[in-house]
Design a protein around this motif. Structure first.
Motif, mmCIF file in Angstrom:
data_model
loop_
_atom_site.group_PDB
_atom_site.id
_atom_site.type_symbol
_atom_site.label_atom_id
_atom_site.label_comp_id
_atom_site.label_asym_id
_atom_site.label_seq_id
_atom_site.Cartn_x
_atom_site.Cartn_y
_atom_site.Cartn_z
ATOM 1 N N ILE A 178 0.838 -1.194 0.000
ATOM 2 C CA ILE A 178 0.000 0.000 0.000
ATOM 3 C C ILE A 178 0.876 1.248 0.000
ATOM 4 O O ILE A 178 0.636 2.204 -0.743
ATOM 5 C CB ILE A 178 -0.949 -0.015 1.209
ATOM 6 N N ALA A 179 1.915 1.261 0.833
ATOM 7 C CA ALA A 179 2.830 2.403 0.860
ATOM 8 C C ALA A 179 3.548 2.547 -0.476
ATOM 9 O O ALA A 179 3.743 3.664 -0.973
ATOM 10 C CB ALA A 179 3.839 2.242 1.995
ATOM 11 N N ILE A 180 3.941 1.428 -1.065
ATOM 12 C CA ILE A 180 4.603 1.468 -2.374
ATOM 13 C C ILE A 180 3.677 2.069 -3.423
ATOM 14 O O ILE A 180 4.072 2.901 -4.240
ATOM 15 C CB ILE A 180 5.058 0.057 -2.786
ATOM 16 N N ASN A 181 2.422 1.673 -3.381
ATOM 17 C CA ASN A 181 1.460 2.172 -4.357
ATOM 18 C C ASN A 181 1.188 3.659 -4.179
ATOM 19 O O ASN A 181 0.853 4.360 -5.139
ATOM 20 C CB ASN A 181 0.145 1.388 -4.254
ATOM 21 N N ASN A 182 1.322 4.160 -2.944
ATOM 22 C CA ASN A 182 1.037 5.565 -2.670
ATOM 23 C C ASN A 182 2.216 6.487 -2.966
ATOM 24 O O ASN A 182 2.060 7.712 -2.952
ATOM 25 C CB ASN A 182 0.632 5.744 -1.200
ATOM 26 N N TYR A 183 3.385 5.927 -3.234
ATOM 27 C CA TYR A 183 4.576 6.749 -3.465
ATOM 28 C C TYR A 183 4.555 7.349 -4.867
ATOM 29 O O TYR A 183 4.316 6.650 -5.838
ATOM 30 C CB TYR A 183 5.830 5.891 -3.267
ATOM 31 N N ARG A 184 4.804 8.658 -4.949
ATOM 32 C CA ARG A 184 4.764 9.384 -6.225
ATOM 33 C C ARG A 184 6.055 10.181 -6.464
ATOM 34 O O ARG A 184 6.021 11.270 -7.001
ATOM 35 C CB ARG A 184 3.580 10.361 -6.244
ATOM 36 N N ARG A 185 7.176 9.642 -6.028
ATOM 37 C CA ARG A 185 8.451 10.371 -6.135
ATOM 38 C C ARG A 185 8.345 11.733 -5.435
ATOM 39 O O ARG A 185 8.832 12.753 -5.935
ATOM 40 C CB ARG A 185 8.865 10.561 -7.603
ATOM 41 N N ASP A 186 7.697 11.728 -4.274
ATOM 42 C CA ASP A 186 7.394 12.988 -3.594
ATOM 43 C C ASP A 186 7.753 12.928 -2.112
ATOM 44 O O ASP A 186 7.047 13.456 -1.267
ATOM 45 C CB ASP A 186 5.908 13.344 -3.764
ATOM 46 N N TYR A 187 8.870 12.293 -1.800
ATOM 47 C CA TYR A 187 9.298 12.155 -0.413
ATOM 48 C C TYR A 187 9.759 13.504 0.145
ATOM 49 O O TYR A 187 10.692 14.124 -0.374
ATOM 50 C CB TYR A 187 10.430 11.134 -0.320
ATOM 51 N N MET A 188 9.088 13.991 1.175
ATOM 52 C CA MET A 188 9.454 15.241 1.859
ATOM 53 C C MET A 188 9.844 16.336 0.867
ATOM 54 O O MET A 188 10.908 16.970 0.999
ATOM 55 C CB MET A 188 10.574 14.998 2.863
ATOM 56 N N ILE A 189 8.995 16.568 -0.114
ATOM 57 C CA ILE A 189 9.337 17.488 -1.198
ATOM 58 C C ILE A 189 9.524 18.927 -0.722
ATOM 59 O O ILE A 189 10.029 19.770 -1.472
ATOM 60 C CB ILE A 189 8.274 17.440 -2.304
ATOM 61 N N CYS A 190 9.139 19.226 0.502
ATOM 62 C CA CYS A 190 9.306 20.591 1.026
ATOM 63 C C CYS A 190 10.736 20.867 1.485
ATOM 64 O O CYS A 190 11.073 22.025 1.769
ATOM 65 C CB CYS A 190 8.330 20.818 2.183
ATOM 66 N N TYR A 191 11.592 19.844 1.533
ATOM 67 C CA TYR A 191 12.955 20.035 2.030
ATOM 68 C C TYR A 191 13.973 19.584 0.976
ATOM 69 O O TYR A 191 13.946 18.428 0.532
ATOM 70 C CB TYR A 191 13.171 19.233 3.321
ATOM 71 N N SER A 192 14.865 20.473 0.611
ATOM 72 C CA SER A 192 15.846 20.169 -0.427
ATOM 73 C C SER A 192 16.801 19.057 -0.007
ATOM 74 O O SER A 192 17.248 18.260 -0.832
ATOM 75 C CB SER A 192 16.637 21.427 -0.808
ATOM 76 N N TRP A 193 17.115 18.979 1.287
ATOM 77 C CA TRP A 193 18.059 17.955 1.745
ATOM 78 C C TRP A 193 17.492 16.546 1.611
ATOM 79 O O TRP A 193 18.244 15.566 1.684
ATOM 80 C CB TRP A 193 18.485 18.206 3.191
ATOM 81 N N ALA A 194 16.167 16.426 1.427
ATOM 82 C CA ALA A 194 15.556 15.106 1.336
ATOM 83 C C ALA A 194 15.774 14.451 -0.023
ATOM 84 O O ALA A 194 15.436 13.273 -0.206
ATOM 85 C CB ALA A 194 14.060 15.200 1.629
ATOM 86 N N GLU A 195 16.327 15.184 -0.995
ATOM 87 C CA GLU A 195 16.530 14.615 -2.328
ATOM 88 C C GLU A 195 17.452 13.397 -2.275
ATOM 89 O O GLU A 195 17.259 12.436 -3.026
ATOM 90 C CB GLU A 195 17.108 15.669 -3.267
ATOM 91 N N TYR A 196 18.448 13.432 -1.401
ATOM 92 C CA TYR A 196 19.369 12.296 -1.301
ATOM 93 C C TYR A 196 18.619 11.055 -0.816
ATOM 94 O O TYR A 196 18.799 9.956 -1.350
ATOM 95 C CB TYR A 196 20.522 12.632 -0.353
ATOM 96 N N SER A 197 17.771 11.245 0.186
ATOM 97 C CA SER A 197 17.006 10.109 0.693
ATOM 98 C C SER A 197 16.011 9.610 -0.326
ATOM 99 O O SER A 197 15.757 8.392 -0.404
ATOM 100 C CB SER A 197 16.262 10.524 1.987
ATOM 101 N N MET A 198 15.460 10.509 -1.113
ATOM 102 C CA MET A 198 14.539 10.065 -2.153
ATOM 103 C C MET A 198 15.267 9.186 -3.172
ATOM 104 O O MET A 198 14.695 8.236 -3.703
ATOM 105 C CB MET A 198 13.893 11.258 -2.867
ATOM 106 N N GLY A 199 16.527 9.481 -3.400
ATOM 107 C CA GLY A 199 17.327 8.631 -4.273
ATOM 108 C C GLY A 199 17.450 7.227 -3.712
ATOM 109 O O GLY A 199 17.396 6.233 -4.459
ATOM 110 N N ARG A 200 17.582 7.101 -2.384
ATOM 111 C CA ARG A 200 17.650 5.782 -1.761
ATOM 112 C C ARG A 200 16.314 5.045 -1.918
ATOM 113 O O ARG A 200 16.291 3.824 -2.141
ATOM 114 C CB ARG A 200 17.998 5.901 -0.277
ATOM 115 N N LEU A 201 15.216 5.769 -1.815
ATOM 116 C CA LEU A 201 13.918 5.145 -2.005
ATOM 117 C C LEU A 201 13.783 4.631 -3.430
ATOM 118 O O LEU A 201 13.229 3.548 -3.664
ATOM 119 C CB LEU A 201 12.791 6.165 -1.720
ATOM 120 N N GLU A 202 14.277 5.395 -4.388
ATOM 121 C CA GLU A 202 14.198 4.973 -5.782
ATOM 122 C C GLU A 202 14.984 3.679 -5.992
ATOM 123 O O GLU A 202 14.580 2.812 -6.769
ATOM 124 C CB GLU A 202 14.738 6.067 -6.703
ATOM 125 N N GLU A 203 16.123 3.557 -5.322
ATOM 126 C CA GLU A 203 16.912 2.332 -5.453
ATOM 127 C C GLU A 203 16.152 1.126 -4.914
ATOM 128 O O GLU A 203 16.286 0.033 -5.448
ATOM 129 C CB GLU A 203 18.235 2.488 -4.692
#
Length: 259
Positions: free
Chosen positions: A234-259
């Motif tokens: 369910i969490a996987i289905n809800n993900y839209r490449r939008d992890y903590m999009i309000c914070y620029s530092w979260a881009e690195y973590s979003m890369g880990r999610l993509e992996e």
């Protein structure tokens, strides 16, 4: 609930319909051997779940799933196929399930349970990291006096229990890299206000403070990105490449999610 079933092989479609009637008698089943007719239907009626074959003559289920997601972003996609090699492509578009034929009623029951189960959790605290960042206690959103206090909490949650010093946190929260006495006092104020906000909501157990280090207690709350990393469909289905999009530092973590 409307379930859309698409398979260009009529016997396979019929078997799937029979299993679903047994496991989800309340659902409206709409089966198609023609992918184009199925898409015409989907443009007019929002299905809750689409069960898709992958290799269907001139149309493949992966492409069809992308089209369905474009129409209805919240739709659950479950692939029902004879081929294992498409699994990576399927989950790259956040499919909820991937079943290999022949599909048993137990397979169907398991996927429907994933989708429709009521999440049985004793956690009062819910953390939302997809589409921004918010914290809810007993269903009510927390209000922070300072946005930096909220961001500090977001960073601690991003670290998933790993500790951080005030200096390290300041280097993330402030881009200028300056850490003098004034910045140190300001970080102490940020933490004090964060702790006060959580205490007032009865959620102070989230924080762990040791000598000059700060962390989050990951056992005290439910978090969508934590469930994503644990493989929750369910969490996987809800993900839209939008992890903590309000914070620029979260881009690195979003890369880990993509992996």
């Amino acid at each position: 609930m409307v379930f859309m079933l698409v398979d260009d092989e009529a016997p396979a479609l019929r078997d799937l319909e029979e299993s679903l009637r047994a496991e989800a008698p309340e659902a409206e089943l709409c089966g198609f051997t023609s992918p184009s007719m199925a898409m015409d239907f989907a443009k007019k009626t929002e299905p809750s779940i689409a069960f898709l074959d992958i290799e269907m003559g001139t149309t493949d289920g992966i492409t069809m799933a992308k089209q369905l997601k474009a129409l209805w972003p919240e739709i659950h996609i479950i692939f029902v196929t004879s081929y294992e090699q498409y699994a990576l492509d399927a989950f790259s578009i956040h499919a909820t399930g991937y079943l290999l034929k022949p599909v048993s009623r137990e397979d169907i029951r398991r996927e429907l349970t994933f989708i429709y189960r009521e999440r049985k959790t004793s956690q009062r605290i819910q953390v939302k990291t997809f589409g921004g960042f918010d914290v809810y206690v007993d269903g009510k959103p927390l209000s922070f006096r300072r946005m930096k206090s909220k961001e500090f909490l977001a960073y601690l949650i991003d670290r998933r229990g790993s500790s951080v010093t005030l200096r390290e946190a300041a280097n993330i929260l402030f881009e200028d890299g300056q850490y003098d006495l004034n910045r140190r006092k300001y970080m102490q104020t940020i933490y004090a206000e964060l702790r006060s906000t959580l205490q007032n909501a009865g959620a102070e157990t989230m924080l762990v403070k040791r000598h000059n280090s700060y962390a989050i207690n990951t056992d005290t709350f439910d978090c969508d990105s934590y469930r994503f990393l644990a493989g929750d469909p369910i969490a996987i289905n809800n993900y839209r490449r939008d992890y903590m999009i309000c914070y620029s530092w979260a881009e690195y973590s979003m890369g880990r999610l993509e992996e």
